[in-house]
Design a protein around this motif. Structure first.
Motif, PDB file in Angstrom:
ATOM      1  N   VAL A 160       0.817  -1.206   0.000  1.00 35.47           N
ATOM      2  CA  VAL A 160       0.000   0.000   0.000  1.00 35.47           C
ATOM      3  C   VAL A 160       0.859   1.268   0.000  1.00 35.47           C
ATOM      4  CG1 VAL A 160      -1.776   1.293   1.258  1.00 35.47           C
ATOM      5  CG2 VAL A 160      -1.918  -1.193   1.119  1.00 35.47           C
ATOM      6  N   LYS A 161       1.931   1.273   0.777  1.00 38.43           N
ATOM      7  CA  LYS A 161       2.755   2.474   0.851  1.00 38.43           C
ATOM      8  C   LYS A 161       3.431   2.760  -0.493  1.00 38.43           C
ATOM      9  CE  LYS A 161       5.054   1.420   4.736  1.00 38.43           C
ATOM     10  NZ  LYS A 161       4.352   0.385   5.513  1.00 38.43           N
ATOM     11  N   VAL A 162       3.853   1.712  -1.205  1.00 42.58           N
ATOM     12  CA  VAL A 162       4.440   1.893  -2.532  1.00 42.58           C
ATOM     13  C   VAL A 162       3.397   2.449  -3.497  1.00 42.58           C
ATOM     14  CG1 VAL A 162       5.396   0.666  -4.533  1.00 42.58           C
ATOM     15  CG2 VAL A 162       6.213   0.130  -2.234  1.00 42.58           C
ATOM     16  N   MET A 163       2.198   1.894  -3.444  1.00 47.80           N
ATOM     17  CA  MET A 163       1.123   2.337  -4.336  1.00 47.80           C
ATOM     18  C   MET A 163       0.786   3.809  -4.106  1.00 47.80           C
ATOM     19  SD  MET A 163      -2.469   2.694  -3.611  1.00 47.80           S
ATOM     20  CE  MET A 163      -4.011   2.637  -4.495  1.00 47.80           C
ATOM     21  N   ILE A 164       0.648   4.213  -2.849  1.00 45.63           N
ATOM     22  CA  ILE A 164       0.309   5.605  -2.536  1.00 45.63           C
ATOM     23  C   ILE A 164       1.407   6.543  -3.044  1.00 45.63           C
ATOM     24  CG2 ILE A 164       0.013   7.262  -0.645  1.00 45.63           C
ATOM     25  CD1 ILE A 164      -1.348   4.978   0.938  1.00 45.63           C
ATOM     26  N   ALA A 165       2.655   6.202  -2.764  1.00 45.73           N
ATOM     27  CA  ALA A 165       3.767   7.057  -3.191  1.00 45.73           C
ATOM     28  C   ALA A 165       3.829   7.167  -4.712  1.00 45.73           C
ATOM     29  CB  ALA A 165       5.083   6.518  -2.644  1.00 45.73           C
ATOM     30  N   ALA A 166       3.561   6.065  -5.416  1.00 43.61           N
ATOM     31  CA  ALA A 166       3.652   6.082  -6.871  1.00 43.61           C
ATOM     32  C   ALA A 166       2.591   6.998  -7.479  1.00 43.61           C
ATOM     33  CB  ALA A 166       3.506   4.665  -7.416  1.00 43.61           C
ATOM     34  N   TYR A 167       1.370   6.942  -6.985  1.00 44.76           N
ATOM     35  CA  TYR A 167       0.325   7.825  -7.522  1.00 44.76           C
ATOM     36  C   TYR A 167       0.625   9.293  -7.212  1.00 44.76           C
ATOM     37  CZ  TYR A 167      -3.012   4.220  -9.014  1.00 44.76           C
ATOM     38  OH  TYR A 167      -3.633   3.197  -9.673  1.00 44.76           O
ATOM     39  N   ARG A 168       1.097   9.562  -6.020  1.00 48.56           N
ATOM     40  CA  ARG A 168       1.427  10.948  -5.674  1.00 48.56           C
ATOM     41  C   ARG A 168       2.539  11.484  -6.576  1.00 48.56           C
ATOM     42  NH1 ARG A 168       1.503  10.314   0.953  1.00 48.56           N
ATOM     43  NH2 ARG A 168      -0.744  10.633   1.293  1.00 48.56           N
ATOM     44  N   LEU A 169       3.557  10.650  -6.802  1.00 49.82           N
ATOM     45  CA  LEU A 169       4.642  11.064  -7.681  1.00 49.82           C
ATOM     46  C   LEU A 169       4.136  11.244  -9.106  1.00 49.82           C
ATOM     47  CD1 LEU A 169       7.629  11.625  -8.203  1.00 49.82           C
ATOM     48  CD2 LEU A 169       7.964   9.156  -8.487  1.00 49.82           C
ATOM     49  N   LEU A 170       3.267  10.350  -9.566  1.00 44.68           N
ATOM     50  CA  LEU A 170       2.703  10.480 -10.910  1.00 44.68           C
ATOM     51  C   LEU A 170       1.967  11.804 -11.071  1.00 44.68           C
ATOM     52  CD1 LEU A 170       1.920   9.325 -13.699  1.00 44.68           C
ATOM     53  CD2 LEU A 170      -0.087   8.322 -12.585  1.00 44.68           C
ATOM     54  N   ALA A 171       1.133  12.160 -10.094  1.00 45.63           N
ATOM     55  CA  ALA A 171       0.396  13.419 -10.176  1.00 45.63           C
ATOM     56  C   ALA A 171       1.347  14.609 -10.283  1.00 45.63           C
ATOM     57  CB  ALA A 171      -0.524  13.578  -8.969  1.00 45.63           C
ATOM     58  N   GLU A 172       2.424  14.543  -9.519  1.00 47.32           N
ATOM     59  CA  GLU A 172       3.416  15.624  -9.570  1.00 47.32           C
ATOM     60  C   GLU A 172       4.118  15.665 -10.924  1.00 47.32           C
ATOM     61  OE1 GLU A 172       7.638  15.775  -7.680  1.00 47.32           O
ATOM     62  OE2 GLU A 172       6.226  16.515  -6.162  1.00 47.32           O
ATOM     63  N   ARG A 173       4.495  14.492 -11.443  1.00 51.41           N
ATOM     64  CA  ARG A 173       5.215  14.447 -12.712  1.00 51.41           C
ATOM     65  C   ARG A 173       4.322  14.875 -13.876  1.00 51.41           C
ATOM     66  NH1 ARG A 173       9.627  11.072 -13.215  1.00 51.41           N
ATOM     67  NH2 ARG A 173       9.631  11.844 -15.377  1.00 51.41           N
ATOM     68  N   LEU A 174       3.047  14.479 -13.852  1.00 46.51           N
ATOM     69  CA  LEU A 174       2.137  14.907 -14.911  1.00 46.51           C
ATOM     70  C   LEU A 174       1.963  16.422 -14.900  1.00 46.51           C
ATOM     71  CD1 LEU A 174      -0.627  12.139 -14.792  1.00 46.51           C
ATOM     72  CD2 LEU A 174       1.160  12.437 -16.515  1.00 46.51           C
ATOM     73  N   ALA A 175       1.848  16.984 -13.710  1.00 49.15           N
ATOM     74  CA  ALA A 175       1.732  18.439 -13.612  1.00 49.15           C
ATOM     75  C   ALA A 175       2.988  19.119 -14.144  1.00 49.15           C
ATOM     76  CB  ALA A 175       1.462  18.854 -12.173  1.00 49.15           C
ATOM     77  N   ALA A 176       4.148  18.527 -13.867  1.00 47.32           N
ATOM     78  CA  ALA A 176       5.411  19.121 -14.306  1.00 47.32           C
ATOM     79  C   ALA A 176       5.589  19.032 -15.818  1.00 47.32           C
ATOM     80  CB  ALA A 176       6.576  18.425 -13.604  1.00 47.32           C
ATOM     81  N   GLU A 177       4.926  18.060 -16.474  1.00 46.49           N
ATOM     82  CA  GLU A 177       5.031  17.938 -17.923  1.00 46.49           C
ATOM     83  C   GLU A 177       4.374  19.117 -18.637  1.00 46.49           C
ATOM     84  OE1 GLU A 177       6.550  15.784 -19.910  1.00 46.49           O
ATOM     85  OE2 GLU A 177       7.322  14.433 -18.367  1.00 46.49           O
ATOM     86  N   GLY A 178       3.435  19.774 -17.962  1.00 46.76           N
ATOM     87  CA  GLY A 178       2.844  20.975 -18.538  1.00 46.76           C
ATOM     88  C   GLY A 178       1.386  20.821 -18.910  1.00 46.76           C
TER      89      GLY A 178
END
Length: 587
Positions: free
Chosen positions: A214-232
């Protein structure tokens, strides 16, 4: 994590995503959080697939996924889709693809959405160690582009949607060698494919980052949201949530509520599946229950935001336990590196007190009046200052009646009080108010999400009124969060058309034989798609290798092959004994 790229951590705000249409069903945008499930029937068995799909549709399922492991399986989707439409069922169909680009091309002719796994769509899993140079890595990406582009262009032309579904257990060797078995690797695995689609002007994408941890899953989605936002601009694609191989019964519901619920509270998630080792139709009501508090028009945004927001008291991307000072109450230590303690209201504690010996590892450790935590409104500087004037580490909790969401209130408490004070988590701040939500889902979402953030030195469950069920729920939440182990643990997949044996029956037999083995983790997997990777942190694995034949693993390593299913549980027990992990069951 750049919190400017994320929803407010102390105040609910849903992430704004673009709309992706799957047939007539919209995902993201202003649409409801969509619920989906997956058939367990063999995709070549048209009648069985249609029966199961119609039952899911009757239960309210909004998207239905089927496996298409080869082109021959994918071709039969034509018949499944036609018979469902002839029966009046308009629920969009999703083809699940692993390893076979030609199966994806065939399936895209007949279904509204394709799910591909970036870890194995163009890569064969060999667990090979290789130090890629930058030039060699670019060559691999170019090969990816050549093999993936035809599917992207077909989906673009014919209006098909696509999910880029990264799984923690099936990352490519390329990703593993450069990024490791990490949330960063999961996110990059999906982005490699997304960049190809983006360059080709295709935007009907949905992302997922599934893991059984669960902790890996939560961290991965949070990082994805950040990376998608950073893509523009234009990269705000919808997110599909799920804890893969969550298991069955209460344990499966706890893990799903903890992982999916935590992200929903963060404002992330536009569609979800609850993966249970049960009949597929059992997943649907649980998924709707998890989504219900966060549907548009339900999750009221009435509580004022905290201004100014304090520094975040935890790292959203990397688990680290908040290390408070050491305290003691009635001989029970708490805080620092002590186990997270289980507290019950006085009346419930008194009911269970005569049965402490029988409850064994599931006995409550303190009553609320014995622990006597200081209640604080974390928005009140005076209340916080009074607590911090105490010299000794003092258990603290959010006061009942504080009009904040539970996780936001405890995050704020952790942010504003001195770090020496341990924190007691509660599942509700209104214990006497009527609650229509299942206590298992409510407590797992509220307490479990905070434990996964590293916050919490004691837990108090009050939404469940029956004392023994309340204390066991508390211990099961601690186990699912990986912060305190009280029993054996099982990672079991939900089954699908790839499953090579009766996984529900096998899971029940394995539990019956091994559920007394405290601290032993056993993975029960239907096939090899996610099996060897997703069970990497399990002690032992039971994996379908051929029809009604089982392969047994120790950790990541297969050690016995093609065992007849009727012998496999006994052989698993013998394997556990051979590795010194067996104890006899107490009468």
């Amino acid at each position: 994590m750049n919190t400017a790229q994320a929803p407010g951590w102390f105040h609910y705000a849903r992430r704004v995503s673009r709309e992706v249409m799957v047939g007539d069903v919209g995902i993201g945008g202003g649409n409801p959080i969509r619920v989906q499930s997956m058939l367990t029937s063999d995709t070549r068995d048209t009648a069985a697939c249609v029966r199961e799909a119609l039952a899911l549709a009757d239960a309210g399922c909004e998207l239905i996924r089927l496996t298409a492991q080869t082109k021959a399986y994918a071709a039969n989707l034509e018949h499944v889709a036609r018979e469902l439409r002839d029966a009046g069922c308009r629920v969009p169909l999703v083809a699940d693809i692993h390893f076979k680009p030609d199966a994806a091309m065939e399936a895209a002719k007949w279904v509204e959405k394709i799910r591909i796994n970036p870890g194995n769509f163009v890569d064969k899993k060999k667990f090979a160690e290789r130090d890629y140079t930058d030039a060699e890595y670019e060559e691999e990406l170019e090969r990816l582009r050549e093999e993936f582009s035809p599917l992207v262009l077909f989906c673009k032309e014919y209006g098909r949607a696509m999910r880029l579904g990264a799984n923690h257990g099936s990352l490519s060797d390329r990703i593993l060698n450069r990024y490791g078995d990490t949330p960063e690797g999961m996110v990059e695995s999906a982005l490699e494919f997304a960049r190809v689609a983006h360059d080709l002007g295709y935007h009907q994408l949905v992302f997922s980052m599934k893991a059984s941890n669960v902790k890996v899953m939560i961290a991965a989605y949070r990082l994805l949201a950040e990376r998608l936002a950073a893509e523009g601009a234009g990269w705000n694609y919808p997110l599909h949530l799920g804890v893969t191989e969550a298991g069955e019964g209460e344990d499966g519901r706890i893990k799903s509520a903890m992982g999916v619920g935590s992200l929903l509270m963060d404002g992330l998630g536009d569609t979800l599946r609850v993966s249970l080792t049960e009949d597929a139709v059992c997943e649907v009501p649980v998924a709707f229950a998890l989504a219900a508090p966060f549907q548009p028009g339900v999750k009221a945004d009435e509580v004022p935001a905290v201004e100014p927001e304090p520094p975040l008291p935890f790292d959203p991307l990397h688990f680290r336990k908040r290390m408070a000072g050491l305290g003691m109450a009635y001989g029970v230590r708490f805080g620092w590196n002590e186990p997270v303690r289980v507290v019950l209201p006085d009346e419930a504690f008194a009911v269970l007190e005569p049965r402490r010996a029988a409850l064994k590892d599931f006995a409550p450790e303190l009553s609320l009046s014995r622990l006597e935590p200081v209640e604080v409104d974390p928005r009140s500087p005076e209340s916080v200052a009074a607590l911090d004037s105490l010299l000794e580490p003092t258990m603290v909790t959010v006061a009942d009646g504080v009009d904040m969401d539970v996780p936001a209130a405890f995050r704020l408490l952790a942010a504003v009080v001195d770090g020496r004070h341990p924190i007691m988590l509660k599942d509700t701040l209104e214990p006497d108010a009527p609650c229509d939500e299942d206590p298992v889902l409510l407590a797992s979402r509220h307490i479990g999400s905070l434990l996964c953030d590293g916050i919490g030195d004691a837990v108090l469950v009050r939404s469940e009124k029956e004392p023994e069920r309340a204390v066991k729920l508390a211990f099961n939440i601690l186990q699912a969060a990986g912060v305190r182990i009280s029993k054996a643990e099982y990672v079991s997949c939900p089954s699908c058309g790839r499953t090579l044996y009766n996984i529900q029956a096998a899971t029940a037999r394995i539990r019956a034989a091994t559920d007394h083995l405290k601290g032993v983790k056993i993975a029960v997997m239907g096939c090899i798609v996610n099996g060897p990777g997703e069970m990497a942190d399990a002690d032992f694995g039971y994996v379908g290798g051929a029809p009604d034949k089982i392969n047994l693993y120790v950790g990541h390593t297969p050690v016995e092959f093609n065992i007849p299913q009727e012998e496999a549980v006994d052989r698993l027990v013998a394997l556990i004994k051979a590795h010194g992990r067996w104890i006899e069951r107490e009468e």
